[in-house]
Write a protein that holds these residues in place. Sequence first.
Motif, mmCIF file in Angstrom:
data_model
loop_
_atom_site.group_PDB
_atom_site.id
_atom_site.type_symbol
_atom_site.label_atom_id
_atom_site.label_comp_id
_atom_site.label_asym_id
_atom_site.label_seq_id
_atom_site.Cartn_x
_atom_site.Cartn_y
_atom_site.Cartn_z
ATOM 1 N N PHE A 37 0.868 -1.179 0.000
ATOM 2 C CA PHE A 37 0.000 0.000 0.000
ATOM 3 C C PHE A 37 0.902 1.226 0.000
ATOM 4 O O PHE A 37 1.918 1.262 0.713
ATOM 5 N N GLY A 68 0.968 5.422 0.540
ATOM 6 C CA GLY A 68 0.136 6.483 1.115
ATOM 7 C C GLY A 68 0.843 7.818 1.150
ATOM 8 O O GLY A 68 2.053 7.923 0.882
ATOM 9 N N SER A 80 3.873 7.796 5.711
ATOM 10 C CA SER A 80 3.394 6.640 6.489
ATOM 11 C C SER A 80 2.339 7.071 7.498
ATOM 12 O O SER A 80 1.586 6.251 8.010
ATOM 13 N N GLU A 104 -0.349 8.452 6.736
ATOM 14 C CA GLU A 104 -1.644 8.029 6.185
ATOM 15 C C GLU A 104 -1.901 6.553 6.494
ATOM 16 O O GLU A 104 -3.016 6.165 6.856
ATOM 17 N N ALA A 105 -0.840 5.737 6.376
ATOM 18 C CA ALA A 105 -1.001 4.304 6.648
ATOM 19 C C ALA A 105 -1.364 4.073 8.126
ATOM 20 O O ALA A 105 -2.193 3.215 8.450
ATOM 21 N N MET A 148 5.754 -0.865 8.006
ATOM 22 C CA MET A 148 5.660 0.445 7.358
ATOM 23 C C MET A 148 7.053 1.031 7.145
ATOM 24 O O MET A 148 7.912 0.927 8.019
ATOM 25 N N ALA A 171 3.233 0.629 3.112
ATOM 26 C CA ALA A 171 2.889 -0.434 4.064
ATOM 27 C C ALA A 171 2.963 -1.753 3.316
ATOM 28 O O ALA A 171 2.467 -1.871 2.191
ATOM 29 N N PHE A 184 -6.843 -1.840 3.002
ATOM 30 C CA PHE A 184 -6.254 -0.497 2.821
ATOM 31 C C PHE A 184 -6.836 0.146 1.562
ATOM 32 O O PHE A 184 -7.232 1.308 1.563
ATOM 33 N N LYS A 227 -8.950 3.795 1.472
ATOM 34 C CA LYS A 227 -8.142 4.971 1.114
ATOM 35 C C LYS A 227 -8.940 5.915 0.205
ATOM 36 O O LYS A 227 -9.873 5.487 -0.482
#
Length: 351
Positions: A75, A77, A80, A82-83, A204, A221, A231, A235
């Motif tokens: 994933f 983002g 990190s 955002e993750a 991450m 991630a 995820f 998102k």
Amino acid sequence: MNTTQTSIAQWVRANIRRLVPYSSARSEFKGKAEVFLDANENPFETGLNRYPDPLQWRLKEKISALKGVPASQIFLGNGSDEAIDLVLRIFCEPRQDNIVILPPTYGMYQVSADIADVGLKKVSLTPDFQTNVQEILSAADEHSKILFICSPNNPTGNDIKLSDIEVLCAQFPGMVVVDEAYIDFSEQASCISLLPKYPNLIVMQTFSKAWGMAGLRLGMAFASEEVIHYFNKVKAPYNLNQLTQTTALEALESKVEDRNQMVKTLLEERVKLEKVCRDLPYVQTVYPSHANFILVKMSDPNAVYNYLVEQGIIVRNRNSVHLCEGSLRITVGRPDENVTLIEALKNWKHL
Ligand code: PMP
């Protein structure tokens, strides 16, 4: 609990399991065509008039080759951060579930939990900043959905023992997030290699540190396909803008050597800085670091902090942080910046 026998879905919030994700124009039609009139874009070429790839496949393929993780298990983002936010929204039911954090550690785990109205269980690291495995396991209850482990840890700088991380992956009754923002400065192996063994593991990493691209906002991630599927469900449709995707692709194609050189220089500089700090009469401890910063304990941290500000040098005062009392966190700078810092530190008149 043997998590290898367990489906991740049981820990996912029911509304997220049921969620029908937003379907963007770019995800509904992925093929080649002459005329795109499906996304209400402006057709005139500005360099940025088209929406970017919602799932960033080209970038993921490059990262996949670098990290040895299939693109379907990645994933990407907006940092990190955002993750971290998404993992809370996927797994934690507000006002019901909780996360476990290990202070002193990165502040966003708590802030994201507070924003999501998710409970917090704190299990202190030991005085040498390692995990207290048994205490963590006894603190966890049926509502503990995520354990955040930061390795190398911010603000202490040390690696968390891989053997402890493995025990926690095997026995923690929920998801284990290992935040490896600083892993490129460490000699310890990444937990990415543990992913096939532990379906509850999320690793991450970020472009903000070793890659020198904090302004780009690109976090990664790595997890099982099942976790990445969630995820992608939650998102924002176009969470990574085109400029970020293009710049990161260029960096992966032509800047790997630059990145390695920066890491090498920063590690050499860290060793120098550690040595100088150890010899300062007012310094009590320079904690072992496996990151691009050092935590330094001294007799009068507030006074040194204020003095450095007067000299135009800004470090992070961690004096009021649990287990970091008396300490300043100093990021390793460029060689010329470190010379300025060292000179200032040597000139500090301590009584
Ligand atoms: N994790 C840790 C441990 C950090 O220290 C930071 C930033 N200081 C982050 C994550 C956030 O990284 P990003 O810039 O990718 O959002």
